[in-house]
Design a protein around this motif. Structure first.
Motif, PDB file in Angstrom:
ATOM      1  N   GLU A  85       0.869  -1.181   0.000  1.00 13.33           N
ATOM      2  CA  GLU A  85       0.000   0.000   0.000  1.00 13.33           C
ATOM      3  C   GLU A  85       0.900   1.224   0.000  1.00 13.33           C
ATOM      4  O   GLU A  85       1.753   1.386   0.864  1.00 13.33           O
ATOM      5  CB  GLU A  85      -0.903  -0.008   1.228  1.00 13.33           C
ATOM      6  CG  GLU A  85      -1.871   1.154   1.260  1.00 13.33           C
ATOM      7  CD  GLU A  85      -2.745   1.150   2.493  1.00 13.33           C
ATOM      8  OE1 GLU A  85      -2.853   2.218   3.136  1.00 13.33           O
ATOM      9  OE2 GLU A  85      -3.305   0.086   2.836  1.00 13.33           O
ATOM     10  N   TYR A  86       0.706   2.099  -0.968  1.00  9.56           N
ATOM     11  CA  TYR A  86       1.597   3.243  -1.128  1.00  9.56           C
ATOM     12  C   TYR A  86       0.978   4.544  -0.609  1.00  9.56           C
ATOM     13  O   TYR A  86       1.649   5.350   0.024  1.00  9.56           O
ATOM     14  CB  TYR A  86       1.989   3.398  -2.595  1.00  9.56           C
ATOM     15  CG  TYR A  86       2.961   4.512  -2.836  1.00  9.56           C
ATOM     16  CD1 TYR A  86       4.287   4.393  -2.447  1.00  9.56           C
ATOM     17  CD2 TYR A  86       2.543   5.707  -3.421  1.00  9.56           C
ATOM     18  CE1 TYR A  86       5.190   5.429  -2.643  1.00  9.56           C
ATOM     19  CE2 TYR A  86       3.437   6.746  -3.627  1.00  9.56           C
ATOM     20  CZ  TYR A  86       4.752   6.602  -3.233  1.00  9.56           C
ATOM     21  OH  TYR A  86       5.634   7.630  -3.426  1.00  9.56           O
ATOM     22  N   ALA A  87      -0.293   4.773  -0.897  1.00  4.67           N
ATOM     23  CA  ALA A  87      -0.972   5.993  -0.450  1.00  4.67           C
ATOM     24  C   ALA A  87      -2.453   5.687  -0.294  1.00  4.67           C
ATOM     25  O   ALA A  87      -2.984   4.788  -0.942  1.00  4.67           O
ATOM     26  CB  ALA A  87      -0.759   7.127  -1.455  1.00  4.67           C
ATOM     27  N   ALA A  88      -3.119   6.446   0.581  1.00  3.31           N
ATOM     28  CA  ALA A  88      -4.532   6.191   0.863  1.00  3.31           C
ATOM     29  C   ALA A  88      -5.250   7.504   1.164  1.00  3.31           C
ATOM     30  O   ALA A  88      -4.628   8.560   1.252  1.00  3.31           O
ATOM     31  CB  ALA A  88      -4.669   5.230   2.041  1.00  3.31           C
ATOM     32  N   GLY A  89      -6.578   7.400   1.306  1.00 11.09           N
ATOM     33  CA  GLY A  89      -7.380   8.558   1.671  1.00 11.09           C
ATOM     34  C   GLY A  89      -8.020   9.280   0.510  1.00 11.09           C
ATOM     35  O   GLY A  89      -8.478  10.411   0.656  1.00 11.09           O
ATOM     36  N   TYR A  90      -8.085   8.639  -0.639  1.00 11.01           N
ATOM     37  CA  TYR A  90      -8.665   9.262  -1.824  1.00 11.01           C
ATOM     38  C   TYR A  90     -10.123   8.821  -2.004  1.00 11.01           C
ATOM     39  O   TYR A  90     -10.547   7.802  -1.468  1.00 11.01           O
ATOM     40  CB  TYR A  90      -7.841   8.908  -3.066  1.00 11.01           C
ATOM     41  CG  TYR A  90      -6.423   9.398  -2.957  1.00 11.01           C
ATOM     42  CD1 TYR A  90      -6.110  10.730  -3.161  1.00 11.01           C
ATOM     43  CD2 TYR A  90      -5.406   8.526  -2.594  1.00 11.01           C
ATOM     44  CE1 TYR A  90      -4.807  11.186  -3.030  1.00 11.01           C
ATOM     45  CE2 TYR A  90      -4.093   8.975  -2.458  1.00 11.01           C
ATOM     46  CZ  TYR A  90      -3.809  10.305  -2.682  1.00 11.01           C
ATOM     47  OH  TYR A  90      -2.516  10.751  -2.543  1.00 11.01           O
ATOM     48  N   VAL A  91     -10.866   9.591  -2.790  1.00  9.09           N
ATOM     49  CA  VAL A  91     -12.261   9.297  -3.068  1.00  9.09           C
ATOM     50  C   VAL A  91     -12.361   8.785  -4.509  1.00  9.09           C
ATOM     51  O   VAL A  91     -12.342   9.559  -5.459  1.00  9.09           O
ATOM     52  CB  VAL A  91     -13.155  10.544  -2.889  1.00  9.09           C
ATOM     53  CG1 VAL A  91     -14.615  10.185  -3.144  1.00  9.09           C
ATOM     54  CG2 VAL A  91     -12.983  11.134  -1.501  1.00  9.09           C
ATOM     55  N   TYR A  92     -12.400   7.466  -4.661  1.00  6.29           N
ATOM     56  CA  TYR A  92     -12.466   6.794  -5.957  1.00  6.29           C
ATOM     57  C   TYR A  92     -11.360   7.288  -6.902  1.00  6.29           C
ATOM     58  O   TYR A  92     -11.618   7.871  -7.954  1.00  6.29           O
ATOM     59  CB  TYR A  92     -13.846   6.964  -6.599  1.00  6.29           C
ATOM     60  CG  TYR A  92     -14.206   5.816  -7.518  1.00  6.29           C
ATOM     61  CD1 TYR A  92     -14.864   4.702  -7.026  1.00  6.29           C
ATOM     62  CD2 TYR A  92     -13.867   5.836  -8.867  1.00  6.29           C
ATOM     63  CE1 TYR A  92     -15.180   3.639  -7.854  1.00  6.29           C
ATOM     64  CE2 TYR A  92     -14.173   4.787  -9.703  1.00  6.29           C
ATOM     65  CZ  TYR A  92     -14.843   3.693  -9.191  1.00  6.29           C
ATOM     66  OH  TYR A  92     -15.153   2.645 -10.017  1.00  6.29           O
TER      67      TYR A  92
END
Length: 195
Positions: A85-92
């Protein structure tokens, strides 16, 4: 789908959304021209939904791809059998593009356009300076120091647009519509750049 830079393999993002807990998402690498399956990475939906959507390669062989339903970006390194997992917290999050010279990864989601510094991991939301809009981007491609975006506005003016940008300031500095108001652009999704 993306063809590797060496033209030796085809990478495909795939997802099954039949049921939240029964579905899965996968990335598959096939040899060209034989079609032999070389590698696959899969995640099931038991612990949360996944939809692998778009993919980009770096010159060093790292692969980044979006997971629209989980709101994440994943990465795998050359020869690795695991996903990180590299980055998170996005909306679609949807399309994904890389500017190798600036070490910048560009990522659109429902809220706009984001940039990740590949050296530091710092995430920046690109500022459109009120000269354009940055939501609704599906396909995204780096081209000669600009971004080519395939953008769905939800109206007849769906478009292919070219953005100039300033990585250091996190700004979109110019927007030029290349195509719009076409009957076959309802809605546009992804594409490819040839020559």
């Amino acid at each position: 789908m993306k063809v590797s830079d060496d033209n030796k393999s085809l990478w495909i993002c795939s997802a099954s959304e039949r049921d939240t807990i029964d579905g899965y998402a996968g990335i598959f690498q096939f040899e060209i021209p034989s079609g032999k399956l070389l590698k696959k990475y899969t995640l099931d939906n038991r612990n949360g939904p996944h939809l692998f959507n778009d993919i980009v390669f770096t010159g060093s062989g790292d692969i980044y791809f979006t997971d629209s339903r989980a709101g994440k970006v994943w990465r795998t390194a050359p020869g690795s059998d695991t996903l990180q997992e590299y980055a998170a917290g996005y909306v679609y999050p949807n399309g994904i593009a890389i500017d190798e010279a600036s070490k910048a990864l560009f990522l659109p989601d429902f809220t706009g356009l984001h940039m990740i510094d590949l050296n530091t991991g710092q995430q920046t939301r690109m500022n459109h300076q009120h000269i354009t809009y940055l939501n609704g981007i599906d396909g995204l491609y780096c081209y000669k120091g600009t971004l080519i975006a395939i953008q769905d506005s939800g109206n007849q003016d769906d478009r292919i647009v070219q953005f100039n940008y300033d990585v250091k300031k996190g700004l979109v500095t110019k927007a030029k519509t290349l195509q719009s108001f076409r009957k076959d652009f309802i809605p546009p999704t992804t594409g490819t750049i040839i020559d």
